[in-house]
Design a protein around this motif. Structure first.
Motif, short mmCIF file in Angstrom:
data_model
loop_
_atom_site.label_atom_id
_atom_site.label_comp_id
_atom_site.label_asym_id
_atom_site.label_seq_id
_atom_site.Cartn_x
_atom_site.Cartn_y
_atom_site.Cartn_z
N ARG A 239 0.83 -1.21 0.00
CA ARG A 239 0.00 0.00 0.00
C ARG A 239 0.86 1.25 0.00
O ARG A 239 0.53 2.25 -0.65
CB ARG A 239 -0.91 -0.01 1.22
CG ARG A 239 -1.92 1.14 1.24
CD ARG A 239 -2.86 1.00 2.41
NE ARG A 239 -3.83 2.10 2.42
CZ ARG A 239 -4.76 2.26 3.37
NH1 ARG A 239 -4.84 1.37 4.36
NH2 ARG A 239 -5.60 3.28 3.31
N LEU A 240 2.00 1.21 0.71
CA LEU A 240 2.90 2.36 0.74
C LEU A 240 3.44 2.67 -0.66
O LEU A 240 3.51 3.84 -1.07
CB LEU A 240 4.05 2.08 1.70
CG LEU A 240 5.16 3.13 1.78
CD1 LEU A 240 4.60 4.45 2.29
CD2 LEU A 240 6.29 2.65 2.67
N LEU A 241 3.82 1.64 -1.39
CA LEU A 241 4.32 1.85 -2.75
C LEU A 241 3.27 2.49 -3.65
O LEU A 241 3.58 3.35 -4.48
CB LEU A 241 4.78 0.51 -3.34
CG LEU A 241 6.00 -0.14 -2.68
CD1 LEU A 241 6.20 -1.55 -3.21
CD2 LEU A 241 7.24 0.69 -2.91
N ALA A 242 2.03 2.06 -3.48
CA ALA A 242 0.95 2.67 -4.26
C ALA A 242 0.75 4.13 -3.88
O ALA A 242 0.51 4.99 -4.74
CB ALA A 242 -0.34 1.88 -4.04
N HIS A 243 0.88 4.45 -2.59
CA HIS A 243 0.74 5.83 -2.14
C HIS A 243 1.87 6.71 -2.67
O HIS A 243 1.65 7.89 -2.96
CB HIS A 243 0.70 5.89 -0.61
CG HIS A 243 -0.65 5.63 -0.04
ND1 HIS A 243 -1.73 6.47 -0.24
CD2 HIS A 243 -1.11 4.61 0.73
CE1 HIS A 243 -2.79 5.98 0.38
NE2 HIS A 243 -2.45 4.85 0.98
N VAL A 244 3.06 6.15 -2.78
CA VAL A 244 4.18 6.93 -3.33
C VAL A 244 3.87 7.38 -4.75
O VAL A 244 4.11 8.54 -5.12
CB VAL A 244 5.48 6.10 -3.29
CG1 VAL A 244 6.60 6.83 -4.03
CG2 VAL A 244 5.90 5.82 -1.85
N LEU A 245 3.32 6.49 -5.56
CA LEU A 245 2.95 6.88 -6.93
C LEU A 245 1.79 7.86 -6.95
O LEU A 245 1.74 8.76 -7.79
CB LEU A 245 2.59 5.62 -7.74
CG LEU A 245 3.72 4.62 -8.00
CD1 LEU A 245 3.22 3.52 -8.92
CD2 LEU A 245 4.93 5.30 -8.60
N ARG A 246 0.87 7.69 -6.01
CA ARG A 246 -0.29 8.60 -5.98
C ARG A 246 0.13 10.02 -5.61
O ARG A 246 -0.33 11.00 -6.20
CB ARG A 246 -1.31 8.09 -4.96
CG ARG A 246 -2.56 8.96 -4.84
CD ARG A 246 -3.51 8.42 -3.79
NE ARG A 246 -2.94 8.56 -2.46
CZ ARG A 246 -3.07 9.65 -1.69
NH1 ARG A 246 -3.73 10.71 -2.16
NH2 ARG A 246 -2.54 9.70 -0.50
N VAL A 247 1.05 10.13 -4.64
CA VAL A 247 1.43 11.45 -4.14
C VAL A 247 2.50 12.10 -5.02
O VAL A 247 2.41 13.27 -5.36
CB VAL A 247 1.93 11.34 -2.68
CG1 VAL A 247 2.42 12.69 -2.18
CG2 VAL A 247 0.82 10.81 -1.79
N ASP A 248 3.53 11.32 -5.36
CA ASP A 248 4.67 11.89 -6.10
C ASP A 248 4.96 11.10 -7.37
O ASP A 248 6.12 10.87 -7.72
CB ASP A 248 5.92 11.89 -5.21
CG ASP A 248 5.78 12.83 -4.03
OD1 ASP A 248 5.21 13.92 -4.22
OD2 ASP A 248 6.24 12.49 -2.92
N GLY A 249 3.92 10.67 -8.04
CA GLY A 249 4.13 9.88 -9.24
C GLY A 249 4.87 10.62 -10.33
O GLY A 249 5.63 10.02 -11.11
N ASP A 250 4.70 11.94 -10.40
CA ASP A 250 5.37 12.72 -11.44
C ASP A 250 6.88 12.81 -11.22
O ASP A 250 7.62 13.18 -12.13
CB ASP A 250 4.77 14.12 -11.52
CG ASP A 250 4.86 14.86 -10.20
OD1 ASP A 250 4.93 14.18 -9.15
OD2 ASP A 250 4.86 16.10 -10.20
N ALA A 251 7.33 12.49 -10.00
CA ALA A 251 8.77 12.54 -9.71
C ALA A 251 9.48 11.22 -10.00
O ALA A 251 10.69 11.13 -9.82
CB ALA A 251 8.99 12.93 -8.24
#
Length: 413
Positions: A105-117
């Motif tokens: 779930r954390l990995l999915a949140h990383v893409l959700r929050v800072d996916g453009d980075a």
């Protein structure tokens, strides 16, 4: 509604979590590490959204059969640095905790929050991907042979100093064929003292030496017959067996490196971009193959030469806070690219007048030797980006010309 997935990788199973753009968990499942697990993963994503290719998957490794299966199925995969992911843990809870379900779930949140980075895994061709595997294996074999040679030299110094120094003045030292074949025939000082000049000449010829065989045989014969400190006979014999074992490992490693290099040359010659890489001064077959393998051949991977320089750690990092400002080179980078860039720039100094002039200017401006080479490396990368984009070979007179034309400006000249 947008969706983001995270895949926590494991040796026997994987955890998949999908969240929406509000951060709500949509689904979670545990998958086996096999073909059925991949099919189940793709089916789960299709259930969430019919066009599953619109759901990026964050994962902390870019290797493995599961990742290869996802890429083959056209699923966008974003490889996240484990250190960066660890810094996100405190975003979800005050007390850091770890679990397979939570990590997915954390990995999915990383893409959700800072996916453009974070960028998706580049679409590298099969040829380039295979070349990357072979060049890395070849480099590892070379490093292993160097390590074994140093270990062998350390052992020889304790009981056989004449052999430890016999080839120290020559390139490659104990990894030279003549050194290894002589040591195999005489792993102890006692056996070396029995070698005649004719026998030494035969061994040198068998090792492939063609020049000054008699002179070299005489040098070794005199060296092996010079009085020196000796270990007791039993200890000397035991250490000889130890050195022979290391020599066997060294021979096998060098043979592996040679076999891998044959395969590297075959794959590199088949790639259409190889000739462009080799057109640069100082870019030999080995450096060209390594650089091509690490950069890949995805034309969309580096939109600008600035992106390419940053990926190769050829641009500095600025630390600025208030009145404090410090500029330093990038230390956290791909070691293969850093090593290749240093060797490439250094080799180009004697093969390119423009490269030598740029290096001298940077040295006169106060740069130390490594910094000046990084400047030259960055300049070459700008030219490489231009050549790859326009499918042209390198031309030294254009790469270092002071021009304001769009092409040369893009090269950073």
């Amino acid at each position: 509604m947008k969706y983001f997935a995270g895949l926590d990788w494991g040796e026997s199973h994987h955890d998949l979590a999908v969240v929406d753009d509000h951060g709500q968990l949509v689904t979670h499942t545990r998958l086996p590490d096999n073909h059925e697990g991949l099919a189940q993963l793709l089916a789960t994503l299709t259930t969430v959204r019919r066009n599953r290719r619109s759901i990026p998957i964050g994962i902390e490794t870019g290797r493995g059969l599961m990742v290869a299966g996802l890429l083959k199925a056209g699923q966008p995969v974003v490889v996240l640095n484990p250190t960066q992911v660890a810094n996100y843990r405190s975003r979800l809870a005050a007390q850091k905790k770890k679990s397979d379900r939570g990590d997915a779930r954390l990995l999915a949140h990383v893409l959700r929050v800072d996916g453009d980075a974070h960028r998706s895994t580049p679409a590298v061709s099969t040829n380039a991907a295979a070349l990357r595997e072979l060049t890395r294996a070849h480099r590892q074999a070379l490093h292993s042979s160097g390590l074994l040679a140093r270990r062998l030299r350390s052992v020889l110094r304790d009981y056989y100093p004449s052999a430890a120094t016999a080839w120290a003045h020559l390139p490659a030292g104990l990894t030279r064929p003549e050194a290894r074949i002589v040591l195999a025939a005489a792993p102890t000082p006692t056996r070396a003292a029995r070698l005649t000049r004719r026998r030494l000449e035969t061994l040198l010829t068998a090792a492939g030496r063609t020049r000054l065989i008699g002179t070299e045989a005489a040098r070794l014969h005199e060296l092996f017959h010079t009085p020196a400190l000796r270990q007791p006979a039993g200890i000397e014999a035991a250490m000889g067996h130890r050195a022979a074992a290391l020599l066997t490992q060294l021979d096998a490693t060098i043979t592996s490196a040679q076999n891998l290099w044959v395969e590297v040359e075959v794959l590199a010659d088949q790639h259409p971009q190889t000739e462009i890489y080799r057109s640069f001064p100082g870019m030999g077959p080995l450096l060209a193959a390594r650089l091509l393998a690490e950069l890949g051949d995805d034309p969309r991977r580096f939109p600008t030469s600035r992106n390419l320089r940053a990926f190769c750690a050829a641009t500095p990092i600025t630390w600025a806070s208030g009145t404090s400002r410090r500029v330093s080179h990038r230390r956290k980078t791909n070691p293969i690219l850093a090593e290749t860039g240093h060797l490439w720039a250094f080799a180009a100094l004697t093969r390119s007048p423009g490269a030598r002039a740029l290096y001298d200017r940077r040295r006169a401006a106060g740069d130390r030797h490594p910094a000046a080479l990084r400047r030259l490396y960055a300049h070459f990368l700008g030219s490489l980006h231009y050549c790859l984009r326009h499918h042209v070979h390198y031309r030294d007179e254009l790469a270092f010309a002071r021009s304001t034309t769009p092409g040369m400006a893009e090269n950073g000249t």
